[in-house]
Each structure stands twice: as C-alpha cells, then as structure tokens.
Design a protein around this motif. Structure first.
Motif, PDB file in Angstrom:
ATOM      1  N   VAL A  19      39.603  38.098  39.221  1.00 35.19           N
ATOM      2  CA  VAL A  19      39.942  39.451  39.668  1.00 35.19           C
ATOM      3  C   VAL A  19      38.665  40.236  39.935  1.00 35.19           C
ATOM      4  O   VAL A  19      37.819  40.398  39.045  1.00 35.19           O
ATOM      5  CB  VAL A  19      40.804  40.173  38.611  1.00 35.19           C
ATOM      6  CG1 VAL A  19      41.257  41.528  39.138  1.00 35.19           C
ATOM      7  CG2 VAL A  19      42.004  39.320  38.209  1.00 35.19           C
ATOM      8  N   ALA A  31      42.411  43.310  33.814  1.00 39.71           N
ATOM      9  CA  ALA A  31      43.571  43.186  34.697  1.00 39.71           C
ATOM     10  C   ALA A  31      44.638  42.337  34.010  1.00 39.71           C
ATOM     11  O   ALA A  31      44.337  41.324  33.395  1.00 39.71           O
ATOM     12  CB  ALA A  31      43.172  42.562  36.025  1.00 39.71           C
ATOM     13  N   SER A  54      42.121  39.508  32.450  1.00 39.40           N
ATOM     14  CA  SER A  54      40.791  39.128  32.951  1.00 39.40           C
ATOM     15  C   SER A  54      39.706  39.615  32.000  1.00 39.40           C
ATOM     16  O   SER A  54      39.806  40.685  31.410  1.00 39.40           O
ATOM     17  CB  SER A  54      40.563  39.690  34.362  1.00 39.40           C
ATOM     18  OG  SER A  54      40.621  41.103  34.362  1.00 39.40           O
ATOM     19  N   VAL A  89      49.356  40.629  39.686  1.00 35.78           N
ATOM     20  CA  VAL A  89      48.137  41.198  39.111  1.00 35.78           C
ATOM     21  C   VAL A  89      48.225  42.724  39.140  1.00 35.78           C
ATOM     22  O   VAL A  89      48.511  43.316  40.182  1.00 35.78           O
ATOM     23  CB  VAL A  89      46.887  40.726  39.883  1.00 35.78           C
ATOM     24  CG1 VAL A  89      45.621  41.231  39.213  1.00 35.78           C
ATOM     25  CG2 VAL A  89      46.872  39.202  39.977  1.00 35.78           C
ATOM     26  N   VAL A 114      41.418  37.211  43.615  1.00 35.91           N
ATOM     27  CA  VAL A 114      42.204  38.430  43.779  1.00 35.91           C
ATOM     28  C   VAL A 114      41.224  39.567  44.021  1.00 35.91           C
ATOM     29  O   VAL A 114      40.399  39.874  43.153  1.00 35.91           O
ATOM     30  CB  VAL A 114      43.046  38.723  42.516  1.00 35.91           C
ATOM     31  CG1 VAL A 114      43.775  40.055  42.658  1.00 35.91           C
ATOM     32  CG2 VAL A 114      44.028  37.590  42.246  1.00 35.91           C
ATOM     33  N   MET A 116      41.114  43.303  44.311  1.00 38.50           N
ATOM     34  CA  MET A 116      41.916  44.501  44.067  1.00 38.50           C
ATOM     35  C   MET A 116      41.453  45.648  44.955  1.00 38.50           C
ATOM     36  O   MET A 116      40.256  45.803  45.213  1.00 38.50           O
ATOM     37  CB  MET A 116      41.836  44.907  42.595  1.00 38.50           C
ATOM     38  CG  MET A 116      42.346  43.847  41.629  1.00 38.50           C
ATOM     39  SD  MET A 116      44.096  43.478  41.795  1.00 38.50           S
ATOM     40  CE  MET A 116      44.809  44.892  40.987  1.00 38.50           C
TER      41      MET A 116
END
Length: 143
Positions: A19, A31, A54, A89, A114, A116
């Motif tokens: 993440v 996360a 995470s 997530v 991922v 964000m």
C-alpha cells in the motif's frame, strides 16, 4: 476460484499487499486490507479469508492462500491453474480501493500493488470514485 470444487485446492500460494501513495513513492502504514475468495458469480467477494494491516514499509505480512496445484496446469482442458481473490483496502483520508480477481499461483508470492488516492480536504470522495477504484486484476493482467 471454483468454490464448488474446494477439494481440488491442494496447492498453496502467497500474497503481500503493498500500500502506497504518490504513484508508489510513499509507503502507507495502517491500511486495513480484507481478503475474500472470488468467483465470477459474486464480484463483491465470497467468504472472508483474512484481515491484514500494512506496516511501516507499506507491506502487509505474507499470507498463504489455498490454490489449485501446479500439476493441474499440465492436464488437458484445465483452463485456470490458479485461484482468484479480492482485496479491499481502506485507510482514513484516502479513497477505498477494491482489487477483484487477484490470481494466486501455487508456490508463488504475488505482490498486489495498491496506490491510494488522497481524499479532497472535505474528506468526501468524488461522486464517481467508487467505480473508478474497482480494479479487475485478471483482465488487466491478460489472464
């Protein structure tokens, strides 16, 4: 995943969710990541498998997931020698993201990136954000 044939899931694959934000430049700690089984009939995900968080490097711990064994790829007519999962997530201050159909192969560690997206200052996602934050991994990877 072929949920009707769980007894064939004798292999084990592995998954790490990475993440970040700023196109992968900044890791995000804390996360919340939910992992679910996936089947085409149930895009939202099937049975809940794991809850992860995470760490300081943006990575979750490595988890093991049941999958089809490598040997199934050698059988004529067997189209998918892997199982698929959904990762949801969430992190405060960022738009939620869902990754659908993450392929997990026997004996392989998959890393799901991922990136964000920060929410605007008012903390509310844009009206079309939910659809834009659903990613179909098997389509994107050509599987």
């Amino acid at each position: 995943m072929n949920l009707d044939d769980n007894n064939k899931l004798t292999g084990t694959g592995y998954l790490i969710v990475r993440v970040t934000t700023a196109s992968g430049a900044i890791p995000l700690e804390g996360a919340q990541v939910g992992i679910r089984e996936y089947s085409p009939e149930n895009e939202g995900g099937g049975e809940f498998v794991a809850a992860l968080v995470s760490g300081p490097d943006g990575n979750t711990e490595v988890i093991s997931l049941p999958t089809h064994p490598k040997s199934e790829s050698l059988v004529a007519g067997n189209a998918i020698p892997y199982s698929t999962y959904v990762a949801e997530v969430r992190l405060e201050g960022y738009s939620d993201q869902t990754f659908i159909g993450i392929p997990i192969f026997d004996g392989i560690v998959a890393i799901q990136p991922v990136n964000m997206i920060p929410l605007p200052e008012n903390g509310k996602a844009l009206p079309d954000t939910n659809e834009n934050n659903r990613f179909f991994e098997t389509e994107r990877n050509g599987l």
